[in-house]
Design a protein around this motif. Structure first.
Motif: not given
Length: 437
Positions: A226-230
């Motif tokens: 989630k964070v990497i994609r964000a």
């Protein structure tokens, strides 16, 4: 949509240790490989728990009730429990991460198995049925664990990651039924009814699967994804603008992936369910029935690693079409096979399992491609609900079709129904700009 606001919060609030994964593709690859190893271990236990209980569920109900009338209830309750748990596990995973959702599901299934043992000891039919419903949570978790390995995979690795999880399930699924006799004798030695013995294995296996995930699935792959994609989306915000067309493309991928898995599940379960009945009606013994179904189950899971590579290399849609063609061949062969021909039935059921395998892996990869980490687990859980219900419908309708017509009609109907996969895939290709997320 509030996807971007959720991503902004994720960027602002993520803990410091996550920054090392954001900054290092090498650490991301290491976590991806470590996650796959943990998922494989949990799937081996999960497969053993699932198969051990399913093998004797109907026999236990038959023994406790003294009648064949309710022998099919355990399978129905397991399916119903699996459908409901799929929804809950998906939402828990979305909210708290894969580790929490999957561990909770497996442990709930383990407690359900303990309830079955207590029901057998007290001869309490209502406790038996309720416990079987709860036991279905283990089945849902076992199926949803295939997604966990793909959270950090690249688009060219996703189907392979999914297939590795499915292959690992095979080891437990094969071991479980083969330990039925051993567990029955062990149960008898401690004063538990022999038919409840496999549920001792089921309880231990599901609880171990849950504990493995709870202890070792750290950092949580979905939370990291989630964070990497964000962060990636923020870096590209001047290049990529989300609009109604992008949303339509993503929704199309979800619908197509779900349709592929739902159709293949319904066709596979319908033909598989009535094949043992057809064989017994034509004089085949239990050993022959066991051989055919064993080969069928092997064909469902063992080709997964090769299938995953093919799905990644040849494309999702090509393998979805191959699924439809393989299921058609299985249906036609099952319908046309002479009643005394074991060889043709073996080939037909092997093709049935292989077609299901093609459909499940290509459909799952399409779902992962079309979903964003911020909503992925919830969407996957919802899709798995429909897969479970389609299997239940296929099993229920198969008996009606055979009773009103014949096994030949059922097999042909299932084979030709699978051809619906082709127009579904053609419809999906209308979007030339389909992107893998």
């Amino acid at each position: 949509m509030n996807q971007y606001s959720d991503e902004s919060k994720a960027i602002e609030s993520h803990p410091a240790w996550l920054q090392s994964y954001i900054d290092s593709p090498e650490k991301q690859r290491q976590l991806y490989k470590r996650t796959l190893i943990i998922v494989v271990i949990s799937q081996i236990f999960g497969g053993a728990g699932l198969a051990a209980g399913i093998t004797v569920g109907a026999l236990l109900a038959q023994d406790m009730l003294g009648s064949d009338s309710f022998a099919g209830v355990p399978a129905f309750l397991l399916t119903l429990g699996s459908a409901g748990a799929a929804l809950i596990v998906g939402r828990l995973s979305q909210r708290f991460g894969r580790r929490t959702g999957l561990a909770a599901g497996f442990m709930t299934g383990g407690f359900g198995a303990i309830g079955v043992i207590l029901a057998a000891l007290t001869h309490n039919v209502f406790l038996l049925f309720f416990s079987l419903l709860i036991y279905g949570a283990g089945s849902a978790s076992n199926l949803q664990a295939r997604y966990a390995g793909s959270d950090l995979a690249t688009s060219s690795q996703r189907a392979t990651a999914i297939s590795i999880a499915l292959v690992s399930t095979t080891f437990g699924a094969v071991a479980g039924p083969n330990l039925v006799g051993v567990m029955g004798r062990f149960a008898g030695s401690i004063g538990v009814p022999a038919l409840a013995g496999p549920f001792i294995l089921g309880a231990a296996a599901f609880l171990l699967a849950g504990l493995v995930l709870a202890a070792f699935l750290r950092p949580d792959p979905l939370e990291v994804a989630k964070v990497i994609r964000a962060v990636k989306r923020t870096d590209e915000e001047h290049v990529f603008v989300e609009n109604s067309n992008n949303v339509k493309i993503q929704n199309r991928g979800i619908v197509v992936g779900a349709a592929i898995m739902i159709l293949t599940q319904m066709v596979m379960v319908a033909i598989m369910t009535m094949t043992p009945v057809q064989m017994k009606h034509h004089g085949h013994g239990l050993n022959e029935v066991g051989l055919v179904i064993g080969i069928h189950i092997g064909a469902m899971y063992l080709p997964s690693l090769v299938t995953g590579i093919l799905v990644d290399k040849m494309g999702r849609t090509a393998m979805a079409i191959a699924s439809g063609a393989t299921l058609l061949a299985a249906g036609v062969l099952a319908a046309s096979a002479p009643s005394d021909s074991m060889m043709l039935l073996v080939i037909a059921l092997a093709l049935l399992g292989l077609g299901w395998n093609f459909g499940l892996i290509s459909g799952t990869a399409l779902i992962v491609d079309a979903t964003h980490p911020s909503t992925r687990a919830k969407t996957q859980g919802t899709v798995d609900v429909f897969i479970a219900l389609s299997g239940a419908s296929g099993g229920a309708l198969s008996g009606i079709v055979v009773a009103q017509s014949s096994y030949t009609t059922l097999s042909l109907a299932g084979g030709f129904l699978s051809l619906l996969l082709i127009p579904v895939v053609i419809w999906s290709k209308r979007s030339k700009n389909y992107r893998q997320s």
